[in-house]
Design an enzyme around this catalytic site. Structure first.
Site, PDB file in Angstrom:
ATOM      1  N   GLU A   7       9.223  -7.559  -3.236  1.00 20.91           N
ATOM      2  CA  GLU A   7       9.337  -8.915  -2.662  1.00 20.91           C
ATOM      3  C   GLU A   7      10.397  -8.921  -1.518  1.00 20.91           C
ATOM      4  O   GLU A   7      11.040 -10.089  -1.323  1.00 20.91           O
ATOM      5  CB  GLU A   7       9.382 -10.060  -3.489  1.00 20.91           C
ATOM      6  N   GLU A  18       0.743  -1.204  -0.182  1.00 18.68           N
ATOM      7  CA  GLU A  18       0.061   0.069  -0.072  1.00 18.68           C
ATOM      8  C   GLU A  18       0.849   1.169  -0.113  1.00 18.68           C
ATOM      9  O   GLU A  18       2.239   1.254   0.234  1.00 18.68           O
ATOM     10  CB  GLU A  18      -0.802  -0.115   1.174  1.00 18.68           C
ATOM     11  N   LEU A  70      30.525  -1.868 -22.512  1.00 20.26           N
ATOM     12  CA  LEU A  70      29.909  -1.445 -23.654  1.00 20.26           C
ATOM     13  C   LEU A  70      30.122   0.208 -23.885  1.00 20.26           C
ATOM     14  O   LEU A  70      29.553   0.448 -25.051  1.00 20.26           O
ATOM     15  CB  LEU A  70      28.326  -1.740 -23.625  1.00 20.26           C
TER      16      LEU A  70
HETATM   17  P1  FAD Z   1       9.890   0.979   2.376  1.00 21.68           P
HETATM   18  O1  FAD Z   1       9.184  -0.250   3.095  1.00 21.68           O
HETATM   19  O2  FAD Z   1       9.221   2.338   2.568  1.00 21.68           O
HETATM   20  O3  FAD Z   1      11.157   0.785   2.431  1.00 21.68           O
HETATM   21  C1  FAD Z   1      12.034   2.141   2.230  1.00 21.68           C
HETATM   22  C2  FAD Z   1      13.635   1.690   2.496  1.00 21.68           C
HETATM   23  O4  FAD Z   1      13.585   1.526   3.756  1.00 21.68           O
HETATM   24  C3  FAD Z   1      14.154   0.530   1.884  1.00 21.68           C
HETATM   25  O5  FAD Z   1      15.528   0.808   1.485  1.00 21.68           O
HETATM   26  C4  FAD Z   1      14.123  -0.514   2.879  1.00 21.68           C
HETATM   27  O6  FAD Z   1      14.930  -1.542   3.033  1.00 21.68           O
HETATM   28  C5  FAD Z   1      14.221   0.296   4.203  1.00 21.68           C
HETATM   29  N1  FAD Z   1      13.720  -0.390   5.506  1.00 21.68           N
HETATM   30  C6  FAD Z   1      12.317  -0.634   5.649  1.00 21.68           C
HETATM   31  N2  FAD Z   1      12.107  -1.198   6.916  1.00 21.68           N
HETATM   32  C7  FAD Z   1      13.336  -1.222   7.404  1.00 21.68           C
HETATM   33  C8  FAD Z   1      13.812  -2.034   8.445  1.00 21.68           C
HETATM   34  N3  FAD Z   1      12.996  -2.591   9.436  1.00 21.68           N
HETATM   35  N4  FAD Z   1      14.891  -2.007   8.633  1.00 21.68           N
HETATM   36  C9  FAD Z   1      16.096  -1.298   7.865  1.00 21.68           C
HETATM   37  N5  FAD Z   1      15.630  -0.823   6.726  1.00 21.68           N
HETATM   38  C10 FAD Z   1      14.170  -0.840   6.237  1.00 21.68           C
HETATM   39  N6  FAD Z   1       4.056  -5.068  -4.315  1.00 21.68           N
HETATM   40  C11 FAD Z   1       2.632  -6.114  -4.353  1.00 21.68           C
HETATM   41  O7  FAD Z   1       2.215  -6.128  -3.293  1.00 21.68           O
HETATM   42  N7  FAD Z   1       2.431  -6.608  -5.571  1.00 21.68           N
HETATM   43  C12 FAD Z   1       2.928  -6.352  -6.600  1.00 21.68           C
HETATM   44  O8  FAD Z   1       2.667  -6.963  -7.601  1.00 21.68           O
HETATM   45  C13 FAD Z   1       4.248  -5.604  -6.585  1.00 21.68           C
HETATM   46  N8  FAD Z   1       4.746  -5.123  -7.741  1.00 21.68           N
HETATM   47  C14 FAD Z   1       5.629  -4.291  -7.841  1.00 21.68           C
HETATM   48  C15 FAD Z   1       6.339  -3.784  -9.001  1.00 21.68           C
HETATM   49  C16 FAD Z   1       7.333  -2.725  -9.095  1.00 21.68           C
HETATM   50  C17 FAD Z   1       7.841  -2.130 -10.303  1.00 21.68           C
HETATM   51  C18 FAD Z   1       7.808  -2.112  -7.782  1.00 21.68           C
HETATM   52  C19 FAD Z   1       8.821  -1.388  -7.792  1.00 21.68           C
HETATM   53  C20 FAD Z   1       7.303  -2.610  -6.602  1.00 21.68           C
HETATM   54  C21 FAD Z   1       6.339  -3.808  -6.483  1.00 21.68           C
HETATM   55  N9  FAD Z   1       5.546  -4.100  -5.298  1.00 21.68           N
HETATM   56  C22 FAD Z   1       4.493  -4.932  -5.454  1.00 21.68           C
HETATM   57  C23 FAD Z   1       5.916  -3.441  -4.014  1.00 21.68           C
HETATM   58  C24 FAD Z   1       7.027  -3.830  -3.440  1.00 21.68           C
HETATM   59  O9  FAD Z   1       7.058  -5.266  -2.958  1.00 21.68           O
HETATM   60  C25 FAD Z   1       7.641  -2.757  -2.419  1.00 21.68           C
HETATM   61  O10 FAD Z   1       8.110  -1.649  -3.073  1.00 21.68           O
HETATM   62  C26 FAD Z   1       8.761  -3.438  -1.314  1.00 21.68           C
HETATM   63  O11 FAD Z   1       7.964  -4.292  -0.399  1.00 21.68           O
HETATM   64  C27 FAD Z   1       9.089  -2.138  -0.550  1.00 21.68           C
HETATM   65  O12 FAD Z   1       8.307  -1.345  -0.092  1.00 21.68           O
HETATM   66  P2  FAD Z   1       8.477   0.165  -0.217  1.00 21.68           P
HETATM   67  O13 FAD Z   1       8.830   0.549  -1.390  1.00 21.68           O
HETATM   68  O14 FAD Z   1       7.167   0.780   0.405  1.00 21.68           O
HETATM   69  O15 FAD Z   1       9.573   0.438   0.668  1.00 21.68           O
END
Ligand code: FAD
Length: 389
Positions: A368, A138, A343
């Site tokens: 994931e 979300e 490249l």
């Molecule tokens: P955040 O959780 O906000 O993290 C931001 C940063 O903080 C990251 O560097 C992370 O490593 C770090 N961080 C977070 N928590 C901690 C912690 N406890 N300790 C240390 N560091 C932390 N999701 C679905 O449900 N279904 C899909 O089909 C799907 N497809 C996707 C396709 C694309 C092109 C992309 C970009 C994302 C997709 N996603 C999907 C979402 C994806 O799984 C999430 O982006 C991912 O889980 C990370 O969540 P976030 O982007 O909110 O980052």
């Protein structure tokens, strides 16, 4: 100088595959060569994935190929992994399409669904006639899915769903969305067919990674669902997390494929590009890069194969999948970065696959479970101390 090794299979990993695994691998490799590689640069450029690919991939037999029954091929996990490797050697977006369809949406229905749900959706999804997506993330809930706000409340026998999902692969294309939501009874999964009143999607534009893939927002505004829409088997966050572990297994393999494609491009280019009167592959510093890339590609493939064999023996645990995802995606990013430099200026164009793989892998290292999250999973397993919160 004749060489006894195959540059793209230096450790002869082929020789430890079964005939059936090799056949499946060869069939998918040929599909990628004939159907994906000629068009994928343009699809990436235009930010789209052709819808007809779903039925072509269905005919190829890769959608839900590792699942049993309901029109699925029921192959080994290793064979599925090999297919993911070849698909991602084409493009991470195409492997994502297959992973989301087979390992997230179909797996959720196969593992947690009722018999009626399986009969209704799985045969059509295996054929690519129906498309699925998996909505967990979300806007304010990514690495911490337990904080999700999407909520389903009971109303008589019905459920009423409210909330939004973000970054959902295949989202606007999907005929059915597997949606995870909080309820009075904990986190539950729901099947929301396209066209249900109050359910809309909006594509996410301006991505510069995974462009040959549709990524959407899903919006649920008081969406009324019958009791039969709920996946009866999934009663907590373990529901979606089990599906994610399945899909990550495919990423472990896929990343090795993206890395192999970059190595191949770097070998081809460096042996034909002439500077200072010689192919650039004649310079030791370029050979060092190629040697390091080959090492990483072979290590990644062996790691994937080992996890595949463990999975086929029923012994693979999620922490091992985390190690595979963390190690192989980081390795693939290193290989892609090195290959891009080999490249030169050509490396930044879509005429060659390397920059496309490099930018795609920035998504693969994030979705994931980010690399950080998988490192924390390993840290927790090594120390017994949970450092997530
Ligand atoms: P955040 O959780 O906000 O993290 C931001 C940063 O903080 C990251 O560097 C992370 O490593 C770090 N961080 C977070 N928590 C901690 C912690 N406890 N300790 C240390 N560091 C932390 N999701 C679905 O449900 N279904 C899909 O089909 C799907 N497809 C996707 C396709 C694309 C092109 C992309 C970009 C994302 C997709 N996603 C999907 C979402 C994806 O799984 C999430 O982006 C991912 O889980 C990370 O969540 P976030 O982007 O909110 O980052």
């Amino acid at each position: 100088m004749p060489t006894a090794v195959n540059p793209l299979d230096f450790l002869a990993i082929d020789s430890v595959l079964s005939d059936e695994e090799r056949d499946i691998r060869d069939t998918v490799r040929a599909f990628v060569r004939d159907r994906i590689l000629p068009g994928v640069g343009d699809w990436f450029d235009e930010g789209r994935v052709p819808r007809e690919l779903f039925s072509e991939l269905g005919k190829l037999g890769v959608l839900g190929m590792h699942l049993e029954g309901y029109g699925c091929a029921g192959t080994s996990a290793t064979a599925y992994g090999l297919a993911c490797l070849e698909l991602e050697a084409g493009d991470s977006g195409i492997r994502s399409l297959v992973s989301v369809q087979g390992s997230l949406a179909m797996f959720a229905i196969h593992h947690w669904g009722s018999e009626e749900q399986k009969q209704e959706w799985l045969p059509r999804m295996a054929a690519g006639d129906a498309i699925g997506c998996f909505g967990l993330t979300e806007p304010d809930s990514g690495s911490d899915p337990g904080s999700m706000r999407t909520y389903a409340r009971r109303d008589g026998d019905d459920w009423v769903l409210r909330g939004a999902k973000m970054w959902i692969t295949n989202g606007s294309l999907a005929d059915v969305a597997v949606v995870w939501a909080g309820t009075d009874e904990g986190i539950r999964g729901f099947l929301v067919p396209k066209g249900t009143n109050g359910f809309t999607t909006r594509d996410i534009r301006k991505k510069i990674s995974l462009r040959a893939s549709t990524t959407s927002e899903l919006i649920f505004d008081e969406v009324r669902l019958p009791a039969s829409a709920m996946l009866p088997g999934a009663t907590s966050l373990r529901g979606p997390l089990t599906c994610l572990s399945e899909a990550r297994f495919g990423i472990v393999w896929g990343a090795a494929g993206a890395a192999r494609a970059c190595l191949e491009a770097a070998i081809d280019y460096s042996t034909t590009r002439v500077q200072f009167g010689k192919p650039i592959a004649s310079f030791q510093i370029q050979q060092q890069k190629l040697a390091t890339m080959a090492l990483e590609v072979n290590r990644a493939t062996l790691l994937a194969l080992h996890l595949g064999r463990l999975k086929d023996a029923g012994k693979l645990v999620p922490e091992q999948v985390s190690m595979g995802k963390l190690g192989n995606v980081n390795a693939a990013l290193d290989v892609a970065r090195s290959a891009r430099q080999v490249l030169g200026a050509n490396g930044i164009t879509l005429e060659y696959p390397v920059m496309r793989h490099l930018t795609n892998l920035e998504t693969v290292v994030t979705y994931e479970g980010t690399a950080d999250v998988h490192a924390l999973v390993l840290g927790g397993a090594l120390t017994g101390i949970d450092a997530f919160r």
